[in-house]
Design a protein around this motif. Structure first.
Motif, short mmCIF file in Angstrom:
data_model
loop_
_atom_site.label_atom_id
_atom_site.label_comp_id
_atom_site.label_asym_id
_atom_site.label_seq_id
_atom_site.Cartn_x
_atom_site.Cartn_y
_atom_site.Cartn_z
N UNK B 160 0.81 -1.23 0.00
CA UNK B 160 0.00 0.00 0.00
C UNK B 160 0.84 1.27 0.00
N UNK B 161 2.00 1.21 0.64
CA UNK B 161 2.78 2.44 0.78
C UNK B 161 4.13 2.36 0.07
N UNK B 162 4.47 1.17 -0.42
CA UNK B 162 5.75 1.01 -1.11
C UNK B 162 6.94 1.19 -0.18
N UNK B 163 6.77 0.87 1.10
CA UNK B 163 7.94 0.95 1.98
C UNK B 163 8.01 -0.31 2.84
N UNK B 164 9.24 -0.68 3.18
CA UNK B 164 9.47 -1.86 4.00
C UNK B 164 9.50 -1.44 5.46
N UNK B 165 8.48 -1.80 6.24
CA UNK B 165 8.38 -1.29 7.61
C UNK B 165 9.49 -1.83 8.52
N UNK B 166 10.14 -2.91 8.11
CA UNK B 166 11.20 -3.46 8.94
C UNK B 166 12.53 -2.76 8.66
N UNK B 169 13.85 3.94 6.87
CA UNK B 169 14.40 4.94 7.78
C UNK B 169 13.30 5.88 8.24
N UNK B 170 13.62 6.66 9.28
CA UNK B 170 12.65 7.56 9.88
C UNK B 170 12.12 8.58 8.87
N UNK B 171 13.01 9.08 7.97
CA UNK B 171 12.60 10.12 7.00
C UNK B 171 11.60 9.53 6.00
N UNK B 174 8.27 9.56 7.52
CA UNK B 174 7.70 10.92 7.48
C UNK B 174 7.16 11.25 6.10
N UNK B 175 7.89 10.85 5.08
CA UNK B 175 7.45 11.12 3.71
C UNK B 175 6.14 10.39 3.43
N UNK B 176 6.01 9.15 3.94
CA UNK B 176 4.78 8.38 3.72
C UNK B 176 3.61 9.04 4.45
N UNK B 177 3.86 9.57 5.65
CA UNK B 177 2.80 10.27 6.39
C UNK B 177 2.36 11.51 5.62
N UNK B 178 3.33 12.26 5.10
CA UNK B 178 3.01 13.45 4.32
C UNK B 178 2.20 13.08 3.09
N UNK B 189 8.54 8.89 17.60
CA UNK B 189 9.64 7.95 17.32
C UNK B 189 9.26 7.03 16.16
N UNK B 190 10.16 6.11 15.82
CA UNK B 190 9.96 5.27 14.63
C UNK B 190 8.71 4.41 14.77
N UNK B 191 8.56 3.75 15.92
CA UNK B 191 7.37 2.92 16.10
C UNK B 191 6.10 3.76 16.10
N UNK B 192 6.19 4.96 16.70
CA UNK B 192 5.04 5.87 16.71
C UNK B 192 4.63 6.22 15.28
N UNK B 193 5.62 6.46 14.41
CA UNK B 193 5.32 6.80 13.01
C UNK B 193 4.65 5.61 12.30
N UNK B 194 5.15 4.40 12.57
CA UNK B 194 4.52 3.20 11.97
C UNK B 194 3.09 3.04 12.47
N UNK B 195 2.90 3.28 13.77
CA UNK B 195 1.55 3.13 14.35
C UNK B 195 0.59 4.18 13.80
#
Lengths: 189, 327
Positions: B160-166, B169-171, B174-178, B189-195
């Motif tokens: 769905x997002x084209x990123x590997x959650x494991x 990187x943190x940036x 952020x780009x996926x959230x944006x 933090x990193x887990x917070x961004x994933x959540x």
């Protein structure tokens, strides 16, 4: 400095974000199955009126914004500043073109209006929903001229320009809805 | 159409009587489901001398005075019956389930009430996939849902997002959230961004055709799940989504007492760093693990949310007799 935790968030709460005063429009808690809970919040910038979305970690705190909205009387403008008075304390405040915004075109001296004060200074002014103003300039209506949809521009005593029906004449007083900037009716003499 | 809760006089229930009947019927169906399978119904204390130190769960404290207790002894209303139920498992109970109240401070909204009802069950000898099979059957029985679809956490984020959650990187997070138009809070933090990505960008789209089971979470979000060393290492944890609603969270349960103690202590340190109150660790639970928790999987399902799905309710208030504002 007063602060609010996300648990106190509710619509209408005034908070300070990035140095600007905001009012909370909506607040929703979201929580994944395990882990950090968040508050997704829609807020309105009280200076610009712009609505934006923000996310907070649940439990975070934000500064309260000292914002109140009071009924004041518009006194006059010197072209640069606009002056208002609190009718119960006679205290006067002033703001500029940006602070008075669109409301300026509807304000006649002595008219009541609603002023939002942030740290005691006006940030927005809202005219009454309906005002009665005199037409100072409009062309005589030409019978049968429907090219303009049966309306013509009229300049009011405050400088605002509204579309009025062709039969309305210079010197008449009309009632205007300031929220949409539209002519409502003539005001009987 | 039930009238909206806000128009109901304050003494009255916010749930319609029709929804309360549906709620009772679902509870009865769940009890039949487990009775047929030989899963024992149990009750464990809602007042516990200890609680979970999870950084993101706030337990309510209660002071008790009773013969045999220290004066104004401190107890915690349980955030879930998990620790006590594992003590029963370690005592040889075999498969067990419980339908009970649980309490979480600070949680209220369209999907949350500080006091709510959990269905929690444990299956000795099951791994998390076998427990997902049973969950799928339960959702079929209670909601008439078709068999669930399953996807790993990694597959979901890659797809769905084209990123590997494991690995990301943190940036990148952020780009996926944006990109998903989810504004990011400060100090995430990193887990917070994933959540945040999961809760706001992904969850609303999950489980519309059939129940959706998401499994194998990042090891940093293991909670009380076993970690499969991989590679890549993943936590043997799953979550259940139906029509955009997060319904349940399950684990292939961690049984190693040393690892459990280490995670609890890490949680306590995280609580201290965040200025949260220290909580008493559950020594009885840790002793039970030392005595031996059978290999098992367990899951907790939000019963109120199941009723919401069965009745089409948009707010939890529509399935609670008296939500906290009217309690």
């Amino acid at each position: 400095m007063a602060t609010f935790s996300t648990n106190q968030f509710r619509p209408g709460l005034k908070i300070l974000l990035d140095g600007d005063p905001y009012s909370i429009v909506e607040n929703e808690m979201v929580k994944p199955g395990k882990g950090q809970a968040f508050n997704r919040v829609r807020v309105r910038n009280l200076k610009t009126g712009r609505v934006i979305d923000k996310t907070f970690k649940s439990g975070d705190t934000v500064e309260a914004a000292d914002v109140i909205e009071i009924e004041m009387q518009y006194l006059y403008t010197d072209g640069e500043k606009w002056y208002f008075m609190n009718p119960s304390t006679y205290e006067q405040v002033e703001t500029d073109e940006a602070g008075v915004g669109d409301a300026g075109q509807w304000l006649k001296e002595q008219d009541p209006c609603s002023v939002t004060l942030w740290n005691g200074l006006p940030i927005t002014v809202t005219a009454q929903a309906f005002v009665e103003l005199k037409i100072v300039q409009t062309d005589p209506g030409v019978r049968g001229d429907t090219s303009s949809g049966g309306t013509k521009p009229a300049t009011l005593e405050t400088g605002a320009v509204v579309k009025v029906p062709l039969f309305v004449q210079e010197g008449e007083v009309i009632r205007v809805d300031t929220r949409i900037g539209e002519y409502i009716s003539r005001v009987g003499k | 159409m039930a009238s909206s809760p806000s128009t109901v006089p304050a003494w009255q229930p916010t749930a319609s009587l029709e929804n309360l009947r549906r709620r009772a019927a679902l509870a009865a169906e769940i009890r039949r489901f487990f009775a047929e399978r030989g899963v024992l119904e149990v009750e464990t204390p809602q007042l516990g001398a200890a609680t979970v130190p999870d950084l993101h769960l706030a337990s309510l404290e209660v002071r008790l005075d009773a013969p045999g207790l220290a004066p104004t002894a401190k107890f915690y209303l349980q955030t879930s019956p998990e620790l006590a139920m594992k003590r029963l498992l370690a005592a040889g109970s075999g498969p067990i389930f419980q339908l009970c109240k649980a309490y979480r401070n600070g949680e209220a909204g369209a999907r949350h009430n500080p006091e709510f009802t959990l269905l929690e069950w444990y299956r000795p000898g099951f791994d998390h996939h076998q427990l997902m099979d049973e969950m799928s059957e339960l959702l079929g029985r209670t909601l008439g849902a078709p068999p669930a679809e399953r996807q790993s956490y990694r597959e979901l984020f890659l797809g769905r997002l084209g990123l590997d959650p494991l690995e990301a990187g943190r940036e990148e997070l952020s780009a996926a959230l944006t990109a998903a138009e989810v504004p990011e809070p400060a100090g995430l933090d990193r887990d917070g961004a994933l959540q945040l990505l999961l809760a706001c960008a992904l969850e609303p789209g999950l489980g519309w055709q059939r129940p959706y089971f998401l499994y194998d979470f990042p090891p940093s979000q293991a909670a009380l799940a076993r970690i499969d060393p991989g590679p890549p290492p993943v936590a043997q944890r799953f979550e259940v989504y139906v029509r955009g609603l997060e319904l349940a969270n399950g684990f292939h349960e961690l049984a190693d007492p040393l690892e459990q103690r280490r995670r609890f202590e890490a949680d306590l340190e995280a609580r201290a760093r965040s200025g949260l109150p220290r909580v008493a660790l559950d020594q009885a639970f840790l002793a039970a693990l030392e005595a031996g928790l059978p290999a098992c999987s367990g899951v907790a399902l939000g019963f109120d949310r199941l009723v919401m799905l069965a009745t089409g309710a948009r707010s939890i208030d529509e399935v609670l007799s008296f939500p906290i504002e009217r309690a």
